[in-house]
Design a protein around this motif. Structure first.
Motif, PDB file in Angstrom:
ATOM      1  N   LYS A  83      36.244 -33.968  65.112  1.00 59.18           N
ATOM      2  CA  LYS A  83      37.331 -33.587  64.211  1.00 59.18           C
ATOM      3  C   LYS A  83      38.472 -34.602  64.289  1.00 59.18           C
ATOM      4  CE  LYS A  83      40.439 -29.766  63.047  1.00 59.18           C
ATOM      5  NZ  LYS A  83      40.872 -28.388  63.409  1.00 59.18           N
ATOM      6  N   ALA A  84      38.786 -35.053  65.516  1.00 56.64           N
ATOM      7  CA  ALA A  84      39.846 -36.053  65.688  1.00 56.64           C
ATOM      8  C   ALA A  84      39.459 -37.360  65.015  1.00 56.64           C
ATOM      9  CB  ALA A  84      40.109 -36.274  67.175  1.00 56.64           C
ATOM     10  N   ARG A  85      38.228 -37.789  65.182  1.00 63.36           N
ATOM     11  CA  ARG A  85      37.775 -39.035  64.549  1.00 63.36           C
ATOM     12  C   ARG A  85      37.803 -38.920  63.031  1.00 63.36           C
ATOM     13  NH1 ARG A  85      32.457 -39.844  68.363  1.00 63.36           N
ATOM     14  NH2 ARG A  85      33.541 -40.510  70.278  1.00 63.36           N
ATOM     15  N   LYS A  86      37.426 -37.776  62.517  1.00 63.85           N
ATOM     16  CA  LYS A  86      37.447 -37.596  61.061  1.00 63.85           C
ATOM     17  C   LYS A  86      38.863 -37.684  60.523  1.00 63.85           C
ATOM     18  CE  LYS A  86      35.848 -34.650  57.304  1.00 63.85           C
ATOM     19  NZ  LYS A  86      35.069 -33.450  56.896  1.00 63.85           N
ATOM     20  N   THR A  87      39.822 -37.099  61.244  1.00 61.36           N
ATOM     21  CA  THR A  87      41.222 -37.174  60.817  1.00 61.36           C
ATOM     22  C   THR A  87      41.714 -38.612  60.812  1.00 61.36           C
ATOM     23  OG1 THR A  87      41.688 -34.955  61.680  1.00 61.36           O
ATOM     24  CG2 THR A  87      43.574 -36.405  61.320  1.00 61.36           C
ATOM     25  N   ILE A  88      41.352 -39.373  61.841  1.00 61.75           N
ATOM     26  CA  ILE A  88      41.736 -40.792  61.911  1.00 61.75           C
ATOM     27  C   ILE A  88      41.168 -41.548  60.711  1.00 61.75           C
ATOM     28  CG2 ILE A  88      41.397 -42.933  63.207  1.00 61.75           C
ATOM     29  CD1 ILE A  88      41.415 -41.131  65.763  1.00 61.75           C
ATOM     30  N   LEU A  89      39.908 -41.300  60.393  1.00 61.15           N
ATOM     31  CA  LEU A  89      39.285 -41.964  59.252  1.00 61.15           C
ATOM     32  C   LEU A  89      39.923 -41.542  57.935  1.00 61.15           C
ATOM     33  CD1 LEU A  89      35.568 -41.721  60.416  1.00 61.15           C
ATOM     34  CD2 LEU A  89      36.852 -43.844  60.065  1.00 61.15           C
ATOM     35  N   GLU A  90      40.283 -40.264  57.811  1.00 55.26           N
ATOM     36  CA  GLU A  90      40.944 -39.791  56.596  1.00 55.26           C
ATOM     37  C   GLU A  90      42.265 -40.526  56.386  1.00 55.26           C
ATOM     38  OE1 GLU A  90      39.923 -37.907  54.274  1.00 55.26           O
ATOM     39  OE2 GLU A  90      38.474 -36.445  55.023  1.00 55.26           O
ATOM     40  N   LEU A  91      43.011 -40.733  57.471  1.00 52.93           N
ATOM     41  CA  LEU A  91      44.286 -41.443  57.376  1.00 52.93           C
ATOM     42  C   LEU A  91      44.081 -42.908  57.001  1.00 52.93           C
ATOM     43  CD1 LEU A  91      46.043 -39.848  60.473  1.00 52.93           C
ATOM     44  CD2 LEU A  91      46.696 -39.529  58.081  1.00 52.93           C
ATOM     45  N   LEU A  92      43.033 -43.534  57.516  1.00 58.62           N
ATOM     46  CA  LEU A  92      42.740 -44.922  57.171  1.00 58.62           C
ATOM     47  C   LEU A  92      42.321 -45.045  55.701  1.00 58.62           C
ATOM     48  CD1 LEU A  92      40.782 -46.125  60.338  1.00 58.62           C
ATOM     49  CD2 LEU A  92      43.034 -46.903  59.601  1.00 58.62           C
ATOM     50  N   VAL A  93      41.467 -44.156  55.270  1.00 55.04           N
ATOM     51  CA  VAL A  93      40.957 -44.211  53.901  1.00 55.04           C
ATOM     52  C   VAL A  93      42.049 -43.866  52.890  1.00 55.04           C
ATOM     53  CG1 VAL A  93      39.334 -43.121  52.300  1.00 55.04           C
ATOM     54  CG2 VAL A  93      38.571 -43.793  54.553  1.00 55.04           C
ATOM     55  N   ALA A  94      43.043 -43.074  53.316  1.00 57.11           N
ATOM     56  CA  ALA A  94      44.127 -42.688  52.411  1.00 57.11           C
ATOM     57  C   ALA A  94      44.889 -43.896  51.897  1.00 57.11           C
ATOM     58  CB  ALA A  94      45.081 -41.730  53.121  1.00 57.11           C
ATOM     59  N   ASN A  95      44.890 -44.975  52.660  1.00 61.31           N
ATOM     60  CA  ASN A  95      45.618 -46.185  52.261  1.00 61.31           C
ATOM     61  C   ASN A  95      44.673 -47.372  52.099  1.00 61.31           C
ATOM     62  OD1 ASN A  95      47.962 -47.642  51.651  1.00 61.31           O
ATOM     63  ND2 ASN A  95      48.138 -48.385  53.747  1.00 61.31           N
ATOM     64  N   HIS A  96      43.448 -47.075  51.682  1.00 55.87           N
ATOM     65  CA  HIS A  96      42.443 -48.126  51.551  1.00 55.87           C
ATOM     66  C   HIS A  96      41.839 -48.081  50.153  1.00 55.87           C
ATOM     67  CE1 HIS A  96      39.789 -51.043  53.573  1.00 55.87           C
ATOM     68  NE2 HIS A  96      38.878 -50.645  52.713  1.00 55.87           N
ATOM     69  N   PRO A  97      41.722 -49.233  49.489  1.00 57.90           N
ATOM     70  CA  PRO A  97      41.100 -49.249  48.155  1.00 57.90           C
ATOM     71  C   PRO A  97      39.665 -48.720  48.227  1.00 57.90           C
ATOM     72  CG  PRO A  97      42.188 -51.341  48.615  1.00 57.90           C
ATOM     73  CD  PRO A  97      42.172 -50.569  49.902  1.00 57.90           C
ATOM     74  N   LEU A  98      39.323 -47.860  47.300  1.00 56.49           N
ATOM     75  CA  LEU A  98      37.970 -47.281  47.285  1.00 56.49           C
ATOM     76  C   LEU A  98      37.113 -47.981  46.228  1.00 56.49           C
ATOM     77  CD1 LEU A  98      38.879 -43.492  47.714  1.00 56.49           C
ATOM     78  CD2 LEU A  98      38.304 -45.187  49.463  1.00 56.49           C
ATOM     79  N   ASP A  99      37.111 -49.300  46.299  1.00 56.07           N
ATOM     80  CA  ASP A  99      36.326 -50.101  45.354  1.00 56.07           C
ATOM     81  C   ASP A  99      35.052 -50.613  46.016  1.00 56.07           C
ATOM     82  OD1 ASP A  99      37.516 -51.817  47.107  1.00 56.07           O
ATOM     83  OD2 ASP A  99      38.125 -53.301  45.618  1.00 56.07           O
ATOM     84  N   CYS A 100      34.458 -49.772  46.829  1.00 57.03           N
ATOM     85  CA  CYS A 100      33.316 -50.198  47.646  1.00 57.03           C
ATOM     86  C   CYS A 100      32.172 -50.792  46.821  1.00 57.03           C
ATOM     87  CB  CYS A 100      32.802 -49.017  48.470  1.00 57.03           C
ATOM     88  SG  CYS A 100      34.036 -48.319  49.600  1.00 57.03           S
ATOM     89  N   MET A 101      31.969 -50.291  45.617  1.00 59.44           N
ATOM     90  CA  MET A 101      30.828 -50.755  44.822  1.00 59.44           C
ATOM     91  C   MET A 101      30.946 -52.217  44.433  1.00 59.44           C
ATOM     92  SD  MET A 101      29.775 -47.556  42.372  1.00 59.44           S
ATOM     93  CE  MET A 101      31.419 -47.311  41.708  1.00 59.44           C
TER      94      MET A 101
END
Length: 310
Positions: A83-101
């Motif tokens: 759960k802690a790791r997921k929260t950390i990842l959520e915070l990172l992704v919140a400020n990360h471009p989601l243009d993975c494709m």
């Protein structure tokens, strides 16, 4: 050598004294996610993604900077840790471009890999995003600081070479970023384009421009080679797609030595028969193309080899 015995996820394991919990886990094939850790760099505990639960400790410590002790009981995959790791990842992704494709790093991006594993979609935290310009002013490295996760690996590997230390952290909080002295473009800095930073970047913030648009990670086969342009023996990777060499990229420097542009581009000249573009060098802040003979210091033989390859 003194050995310690500890329990990890119910397994009793033995490790040498002085081993971190992360090292202990990897020695026994126990998976721990990391974004800021690299074995050749001093552990920083920056990303916190490698947190574990240790019985007797109040908080979840980062395993990369926590020393293993005799009798320690470690949990790496229980509900609290995940759960802690997921929260950390959520915070990172919140400020990360989601243009993975359309990102060149797709298939080789640690952040995307862990987001998939932990079911992170970037839907929980929403807010302001960085709108930093993409730096494309040099022929060797593409910098997109909007994708930077501030793991610090690029800074640490650059500082590992005493005469370099080209980049560092500037500003605080939301505006924190990695920058050169006076926040100039790389072309106006003392960067020598060794690409140590590119080799350790876990996301798409730093990309070798020689690979752009030439293939996805799963399409490319990589073969490690030892550089022979000096006695140091640094490592590069020959990138091949459909049986053809498409690029030579930096992997790692030999112990106590820096990587260099001459070694990488020279290795590309040696192993990549498709490469015909002459190399660039920075002269007074402007990149100009020079002959292979001038770049490699080989005299007329380089030009003759280039003509034979055409």
């Amino acid at each position: 050598m003194e050995w310690l015995t500890l329990s990890i996820d119910g397994r009793e394991v033995s490790v040498p004294k002085g081993t971190t919990v992360l090292e202990a886990c990897r020695m026994h094939d126990i998976t721990i996610p990391t974004l800021c850790h690299a074995p050749e760099l001093t552990p920083a505990g920056a990303c916190r993604l490698c947190v574990v639960q240790i019985e007797g400790m109040r908080n979840l410590p980062p395993s990369c900077v926590t020393q293993a002790t005799q009798g320690m009981v470690v949990h790496t995959q229980n509900e609290k840790v995940r759960k802690a790791r997921k929260t950390i990842l959520e915070l990172l992704v919140a400020n990360h471009p989601l243009d993975c494709m359309t990102c060149q790093k797709m298939g080789d991006c640690s952040l995307a890999e862990y987001a998939y594993e932990y079911g992170v979609k970037g839907e929980i935290y929403r807010g302001e995003r960085r709108r930093l310009p993409i730096e494309d002013s040099n022929p060797y490295i593409l910098r997109d600081l909007n994708k930077c996760i501030l793991c610090g690996k690029c800074v640490a590997t650059c500082e590992a070479v005493a005469e370099r230390s080209v980049i560092g952290f500037v500003n605080r909080g939301f505006h924190a970023k990695v920058a050169t002295f006076m926040d100039t473009d790389l072309k106006d800095s003392t960067c020598v384009y060794c690409n140590r930073c590119v080799a350790v970047c876990p996301v798409g913030a730093l990309i070798d421009k020689n690979t752009l648009g030439k293939g996805r990670a799963w399409e490319v086969r990589k073969e490690e080679v030892i550089c022979t342009f000096c006695e140091a023996g640094c490592k590069f990777e020959i990138n091949s797609k459909d049986g053809k060499v498409i690029a030579v990229t930096a992997k790692s420097a030999s112990s106590g030595r820096p990587l260099c542009l001459k070694g990488r581009i020279g290795s590309d000249f040696r192993y990549n028969p498709e490469r015909k573009e002459k190399p660039f060098v920075n002269k007074d802040g402007e990149f100009v193309q020079i002959t292979w003979a001038e770049f490699l210091g080989l005299g007329d033989i380089a030009e003759k080899l280039a003509l034979l390859a055409e």
